[in-house]
Design a protein around this motif. Structure first.
Motif, PDB file in Angstrom:
ATOM      1  N   VAL A   1      -3.343   3.422   4.265  1.00  0.00           N
ATOM      2  CA  VAL A   1      -2.157   4.116   4.129  1.00  0.00           C
ATOM      3  C   VAL A   1      -2.551   5.627   3.886  1.00  0.00           C
ATOM      4  O   VAL A   1      -2.024   6.622   4.572  1.00  0.00           O
ATOM      5  N   GLY A   2      -3.399   5.863   2.834  1.00  0.00           N
ATOM      6  CA  GLY A   2      -3.801   7.272   2.472  1.00  0.00           C
ATOM      7  C   GLY A   2      -4.585   7.931   3.662  1.00  0.00           C
ATOM      8  O   GLY A   2      -4.306   9.106   3.888  1.00  0.00           O
ATOM      9  N   ARG A   3      -5.481   7.250   4.447  1.00  0.00           N
ATOM     10  CA  ARG A   3      -6.212   7.733   5.527  1.00  0.00           C
ATOM     11  C   ARG A   3      -5.240   8.187   6.494  1.00  0.00           C
ATOM     12  O   ARG A   3      -5.393   9.089   7.373  1.00  0.00           O
TER      13      ARG A   3
ATOM     14  N   ALA B   1      -4.007  -4.895  -2.158  1.00  0.00           N
ATOM     15  CA  ALA B   1      -3.199  -3.644  -2.129  1.00  0.00           C
ATOM     16  C   ALA B   1      -4.166  -2.495  -2.101  1.00  0.00           C
ATOM     17  O   ALA B   1      -3.699  -1.456  -1.570  1.00  0.00           O
ATOM     18  N   GLY B   2      -5.425  -2.511  -2.801  1.00  0.00           N
ATOM     19  CA  GLY B   2      -6.284  -1.221  -2.644  1.00  0.00           C
ATOM     20  C   GLY B   2      -6.519  -0.916  -1.235  1.00  0.00           C
ATOM     21  O   GLY B   2      -6.689   0.027  -0.765  1.00  0.00           O
ATOM     22  N   ARG B   3      -6.926  -2.007  -0.437  1.00  0.00           N
ATOM     23  CA  ARG B   3      -7.362  -1.610   1.147  1.00  0.00           C
ATOM     24  C   ARG B   3      -6.174  -1.082   1.741  1.00  0.00           C
ATOM     25  O   ARG B   3      -6.425  -0.222   2.436  1.00  0.00           O
ATOM     26  N   ILE B   4      -4.943  -1.739   1.508  1.00  0.00           N
ATOM     27  CA  ILE B   4      -3.810  -1.139   2.156  1.00  0.00           C
ATOM     28  C   ILE B   4      -3.348   0.212   1.962  1.00  0.00           C
ATOM     29  O   ILE B   4      -3.328   1.342   2.517  1.00  0.00           O
ATOM     30  N   SER B   5      -3.646   0.387   0.446  1.00  0.00           N
ATOM     31  CA  SER B   5      -3.535   1.769  -0.090  1.00  0.00           C
ATOM     32  C   SER B   5      -4.474   2.948   0.562  1.00  0.00           C
ATOM     33  O   SER B   5      -3.808   3.945   0.763  1.00  0.00           O
ATOM     34  N   ARG B   6      -5.457   2.471   0.667  1.00  0.00           N
ATOM     35  CA  ARG B   6      -6.764   3.356   1.358  1.00  0.00           C
ATOM     36  C   ARG B   6      -6.221   3.630   2.834  1.00  0.00           C
ATOM     37  O   ARG B   6      -6.257   4.768   3.320  1.00  0.00           O
TER      38      ARG B   6
ATOM     39  N   CYS C   1      -4.869 -10.123  -4.551  1.00  0.00           N
ATOM     40  CA  CYS C   1      -3.718  -9.277  -4.074  1.00  0.00           C
ATOM     41  C   CYS C   1      -4.038  -7.754  -4.775  1.00  0.00           C
ATOM     42  O   CYS C   1      -3.778  -6.949  -3.605  1.00  0.00           O
ATOM     43  N   TRP C   2      -4.752  -7.463  -5.728  1.00  0.00           N
ATOM     44  CA  TRP C   2      -4.993  -6.109  -6.343  1.00  0.00           C
ATOM     45  C   TRP C   2      -5.989  -5.382  -5.171  1.00  0.00           C
ATOM     46  O   TRP C   2      -5.934  -4.457  -4.776  1.00  0.00           O
ATOM     47  N   ARG C   3      -7.044  -6.257  -4.808  1.00  0.00           N
ATOM     48  CA  ARG C   3      -8.123  -5.933  -3.797  1.00  0.00           C
ATOM     49  C   ARG C   3      -7.365  -5.610  -2.374  1.00  0.00           C
ATOM     50  O   ARG C   3      -7.615  -4.594  -1.810  1.00  0.00           O
TER      51      ARG C   3
END
Length: 214
Positions: free
Chosen positions: A158-160, A151-156, A147-149
């Motif tokens: 969204v950031g892009r 979430a990291g991909r989703i966050s990256r 889940c953390w990984r």
């Protein structure tokens, strides 16, 4: 008034003279030759007839027998009592406490309680930890890590996306406006308003100089 005061004063002076010249010498003579010798005699008699005999009787009828009684009777009796109490009560109680309570308690702890605790608590707790809790924690940890990984991909992502939108909706339009609109307008305004502003500043400077002398 004088009829009353003069006799009273004569009476007072007479009493004072009598006390000073008659009573005082008589009193000194009585004290030196009668009262003082009688007092010393009474004190000597009290000391030698009462104090010395009482002290002698107290010493030889009370103190000496009491010391002898303590030394030869009460002292040995006390030590004998302590010895008897020690060997009759303390030693048996200590022996019984050791072999009836301490030794059985140690044996029960070592032979019964420790194995029971091991088989009823330690081994079941170890088995539960090894076969239940640890696998559950491993699965939960793996799930949380995944889940953390994610979430990291989703966050990256969204950031892009936010960076892309910012660049194309804010940064580039702002740069284009600054370059092609605000800059030419600013240059035009400076070219148009610059000379009048300089003249106004020079006029204000001249007025200030003429008014204040600086």
């Amino acid at each position: 008034m004088l009829i009353v005061m003069v006799p009273l004063r004569l009476l007072w002076d007479g009493l004072c003279w009598t006390g000073r010249n008659v009573l005082a010498p008589v009193g000194r003579w009585l004290y030196e030759w009668l009262l003082a010798p009688v007092g010393r005699a009474v004190a000597w008699l009290f000391h030698h007839l009462i104090v010395v005999p009482v002290a002698f009787l107290v010493r030889y009828l009370v103190m000496v027998p009491a010391c002898w009684l303590y030394r030869w009777v009460l002292g040995p009796l006390g030590w004998a009592t302590v010895w008897l109490l020690h060997h009759v009560l303390v030693v048996p109680v200590r022996f019984l406490t050791r072999y009836l309570i301490v030794v059985p308690a140690c044996w029960m702890y070592r032979r019964i309680l420790t194995p029971l605790f091991r088989w009823l608590v330690v081994i079941p707790a170890t088995a539960v930890w090894q076969y239940v809790l640890w696998p559950v924690l491993c699965v939960l940890g793996a799930f949380l890590a995944a889940c953390w990984r994610l979430a990291g991909r989703i966050s990256r992502a969204v950031g892009r996306g936010i960076a892309f939108l910012w660049r194309w909706l804010v940064a580039r339009p702002s740069r284009w406006l600054y370059r092609w609109v605000f800059t030419p307008v600013g240059h035009g305004l400076r070219a148009v308003l610059g000379p009048p502003l300089r003249l106004a500043r020079e006029a204000a400077r001249e007025v200030r100089r003429s008014l204040f002398g600086a």
